[in-house]
Write an enzyme that holds these catalytic residues in place. Sequence first.
Site, PDB file in Angstrom:
ATOM      1  N   SER A 151       0.919  -1.290   0.134  1.00  0.00           N
ATOM      2  CA  SER A 151       0.060   0.037  -0.099  1.00  0.00           C
ATOM      3  C   SER A 151       0.985   1.319  -0.012  1.00  0.00           C
ATOM      4  O   SER A 151       1.602   1.610  -0.816  1.00  0.00           O
ATOM      5  CB  SER A 151      -1.026  -0.013   1.188  1.00  0.00           C
ATOM      6  OG  SER A 151      -1.830   0.807   1.062  1.00  0.00           O
ATOM      7  N   ASP A 245      -9.881  -3.026  -5.695  1.00  0.00           N
ATOM      8  CA  ASP A 245      -9.188  -2.084  -5.076  1.00  0.00           C
ATOM      9  C   ASP A 245      -8.952  -0.838  -5.955  1.00  0.00           C
ATOM     10  O   ASP A 245      -8.609  -0.952  -7.044  1.00  0.00           O
ATOM     11  CB  ASP A 245      -7.668  -2.652  -4.829  1.00  0.00           C
ATOM     12  CG  ASP A 245      -6.815  -1.817  -4.049  1.00  0.00           C
ATOM     13  OD1 ASP A 245      -7.083  -0.676  -3.685  1.00  0.00           O
ATOM     14  OD2 ASP A 245      -5.486  -2.251  -3.823  1.00  0.00           O
ATOM     15  N   HIS A 275      -8.225  -4.742  -1.311  1.00  0.00           N
ATOM     16  CA  HIS A 275      -6.778  -4.185  -1.181  1.00  0.00           C
ATOM     17  C   HIS A 275      -5.910  -5.062  -0.070  1.00  0.00           C
ATOM     18  O   HIS A 275      -6.383  -5.581   0.787  1.00  0.00           O
ATOM     19  CB  HIS A 275      -7.262  -2.784  -0.488  1.00  0.00           C
ATOM     20  CG  HIS A 275      -5.668  -1.790  -0.141  1.00  0.00           C
ATOM     21  ND1 HIS A 275      -5.172  -1.660  -1.350  1.00  0.00           N
ATOM     22  CD2 HIS A 275      -5.307  -1.191   0.933  1.00  0.00           C
ATOM     23  CE1 HIS A 275      -3.929  -0.676  -0.763  1.00  0.00           C
ATOM     24  NE2 HIS A 275      -4.106  -0.813   0.545  1.00  0.00           N
TER      25      HIS A 275
END
Length: 302
Positions: A151, A245, A275
Amino acid sequence: MPSLRSRALSVAMVAAGRRRRFASAEAVRARVAAAARRPASHLPPRRLGRVADISRAFVGAWPVYDVSPLGAEPSAQVLYVHGGGYVGELERRHWELVRTLVTRARARVVVPAYILAPRGTADRTVPVATDLLSGLIAGGGDGGTVLIGDSAGAGLALAAAQRLRDRDGEQPSRIVLVSPWLDVTMSHPDQAAIEEADPVLTRAGLAEAGRLYAGTLAAEDPLVSPLRGTFGGLAPLTVFSGTRDVLATDSRELVRRARAEGTEVEFHEAVGLAHVYPLLPVPEGRAARDRIVELVRSAAQL
């Protein structure tokens, strides 16, 4: 078709309010204010000490954890940069990935608890991460060095790799990016449609977190948004992304542009997954972690 467990977990994340953390700019600012009053812990879980040797040092103001196989010589080393939108600390799921790398890949894993935004901005954070990566590569001995980020941590990792390439021409053995957040402007035209199905993230909340991380720099600056940088001369890339995502667009753009600039890319896009699915307790996540372990083991053999 995603597994039944993956579908159930997505429903559970919505029910548990996971999306509220990045639901809006106001939600992100409230989260940052709460963290300023009562900072979250970044300490590793105690049970990690049953399978690993853990030490901590400071690089400037950053606590940096060094985690190695208990009673065994590591065969490779990893710099792991955690996610959290630049405003969230290390969490249990991050430490679970560290545990996997230590026990299954026999890797030494270096984990920086970097300073979070708004105190930690890109102009301060990326140079420190670059120096950490350079030091690991220089001291790596016979084993390879793998750079892993998820991320926001993947964005920081890629920016550090780009800076190191431009500064010294150095690169790790491989770069592994899990659901990378690479453009904090959140301006890709396809994101609006994906956002409707995303059980975790929203564009408004991410844009605010990105603004805090950018500090005095423009959001488009490659130090902040490494998708705006260049990709030639980077180490081979492995990228994981799910189609539910909102940041899937960053992965797709990265893969397209990196390949066009001559960089080797291995891309895993999981249909219907959310995600950072490789960090989740679902069959697709386990398969992704298996591949990451293979990549680290391969780096040790280079």
